[in-house]
Design an enzyme around this catalytic site. Structure first.
Site, PDB file in Angstrom:
ATOM      1  N   LYS A  83     -30.258  -2.563 -98.426  1.00  0.00           N
ATOM      2  CA  LYS A  83     -31.072  -1.319 -98.351  1.00  0.00           C
ATOM      3  C   LYS A  83     -32.634  -1.689 -98.558  1.00  0.00           C
ATOM      4  CE  LYS A  83     -27.707   2.126 -99.617  1.00  0.00           C
ATOM      5  NZ  LYS A  83     -27.217   3.056-100.466  1.00  0.00           N
ATOM      6  N   ARG A  85     -20.771  -1.342-103.804  1.00  0.00           N
ATOM      7  CA  ARG A  85     -20.399  -0.968-102.555  1.00  0.00           C
ATOM      8  C   ARG A  85     -21.324  -1.887-101.498  1.00  0.00           C
ATOM      9  NH1 ARG A  85     -22.464   2.166 -98.506  1.00  0.00           N
ATOM     10  NH2 ARG A  85     -20.909   3.165 -96.990  1.00  0.00           N
TER      11      ARG A  85
HETATM   12  N1  PMM Z   1     -24.858   4.432 -99.266  1.00  0.00           N
HETATM   13  C1  PMM Z   1     -24.756   4.780 -97.907  1.00  0.00           C
HETATM   14  C2  PMM Z   1     -23.541   5.438 -97.664  1.00  0.00           C
HETATM   15  N2  PMM Z   1     -22.470   5.705 -98.588  1.00  0.00           N
HETATM   16  N3  PMM Z   1     -21.890   5.970-100.658  1.00  0.00           N
HETATM   17  C3  PMM Z   1     -22.134   5.433-102.000  1.00  0.00           C
HETATM   18  N4  PMM Z   1     -21.137   5.961-102.975  1.00  0.00           N
HETATM   19  N5  PMM Z   1     -23.119   5.097-102.441  1.00  0.00           N
HETATM   20  C4  PMM Z   1     -23.940   4.457-101.485  1.00  0.00           C
HETATM   21  O1  PMM Z   1     -25.063   4.039-102.052  1.00  0.00           O
HETATM   22  C5  PMM Z   1     -24.029   4.771-100.153  1.00  0.00           C
HETATM   23  C6  PMM Z   1     -22.782   5.560 -99.654  1.00  0.00           C
HETATM   24  C7  PMM Z   1     -25.582   4.429 -96.931  1.00  0.00           C
HETATM   25  O2  PMM Z   1     -25.496   3.114 -96.323  1.00  0.00           O
HETATM   26  P1  PMM Z   1     -24.570   2.354 -95.428  1.00  0.00           P
HETATM   27  O3  PMM Z   1     -25.059   2.476 -93.930  1.00  0.00           O
HETATM   28  O4  PMM Z   1     -24.464   1.010 -96.025  1.00  0.00           O
HETATM   29  O5  PMM Z   1     -23.092   2.791 -95.287  1.00  0.00           O
END
Ligand code: PMM
Length: 278
Positions: A213, A253
């Protein structure tokens, strides 16, 4: 401290079946390619593969629930068939229900139930684990919502309000996992207090999603590294995984499951060592 657990931190591998996610957008839009990546994540140590069909990067456009389902359901079905456990990353109740019917075992809702009033009753009915992430606004306006006086207290209060709403709708509180929503209404420096102090979790299981991020890019750039390229943020991501595992969080994640698996293995070895000075 919140988020304590006795078993090792679980790896949730990110699988965005989207044309426009910030780090892996456009790479896994074809079902076969997405399934192959899901299998790779599982082989690399992901206990859950988090399948998403709508990008939440800052400024991203919304996707119709029907299109979102067309993207994710075939992938969840194929991964389930292959014995891979999945979660569904969605803000739509209908998509959550369809995904759990297709085999997903966890609903991961970045809006914590705020985006779709039917989510809480749907999750109560499904009876599955539910990730409620801290969220203030949809992608096009979330950066402007980065306004806090005491972020750990406010995120804690806002998540507690989501837990109340969920339990009132019939969700079993022990099924709720809380996530501080790093990068969501938190542009750069706002993210660090939520990693340094897990008091906002108030005893619930914790999921941390820091992978690649922007706030990590800012920290890297501040010491002369390449902060602009998301894929160059992998070592920084692993540092967050290590810190999170040391704090006993339930899950992280991440895009690179093997890196997280290895960092967690080191933390487990350190915390379980039985050496005593003679
Ligand atoms: N970040 C993203 C998408 N889904 N879900 C959870 N639970 N926590 C997060 O920090 C989160 C998420 C956004 O980024 P991506 O492109 O890596 O999916």
């Amino acid at each position: 401290m919140g988020g304590q657990t006795t078993r090792p931190t679980l790896v949730m591998g990110i699988l965005n079946v989207t044309p426009d996610s910030f780090s892996d957008g456009g790479r896994w839009t074809d079902v076969d390619a997405a399934v192959a990546q899901g299998l790779r994540l599982a082989a690399d140590g992901a206990a859950l593969v988090d399948v998403g069909g709508e990008s939440t990067r800052p400024g991203a456009a919304r996707v119709a629930p029907s299109e979102e389902r067309e993207r994710v359901i075939p992938v969840i079905e194929a991964l389930t068939e292959a014995g891979v456990a999945t979660s569904i990353d969605t803000m739509h109740a209908d998509t959550a229900v369809a995904a759990v019917s297709a085999g997903a075992s966890v609903v991961n809702d970045v809006s914590g139930g705020l985006a779709d009033a039917r989510m809480a009753p749907a999750v109560a009915e499904l009876g599955c684990d539910y990730v409620a992430m801290h969220w203030r606004a949809h992608s096009h306006e979330m950066d402007a919502a980065d306004v806090y006086e005491d972020i750990v207290r406010e995120v804690g209060d806002e998540l507690a309000a989501r837990v109340d709403a969920l339990t009132r709708a019939g969700v079993d509180e022990s099924r709720v996992i809380l996530d501080p929503g790093l990068g969501f209404a938190k542009v750069t420096d706002s993210n660090w207090p939520l990693l340094a102090d897990l008091d906002w979790a108030r005893g619930h299981r914790v999921l941390i999603g820091a992978s690649r991020k922007r706030f990590l890019g800012a920290a890297i750039a501040a010491v002369g590294g390449d902060g602009a390229d998301p894929s160059a943020r992998e070592h920084a991501t692993t540092a967050v995984t290590t810190a999170s595992a040391l704090r006993g969080v339930w899950g992280v994640r991440v895009h690179d499951a093997a890196a997280a698996r290895d960092a967690i293995a080191v933390v487990s070895a350190l915390t379980n060592t039985s050496h005593r000075a003679r």
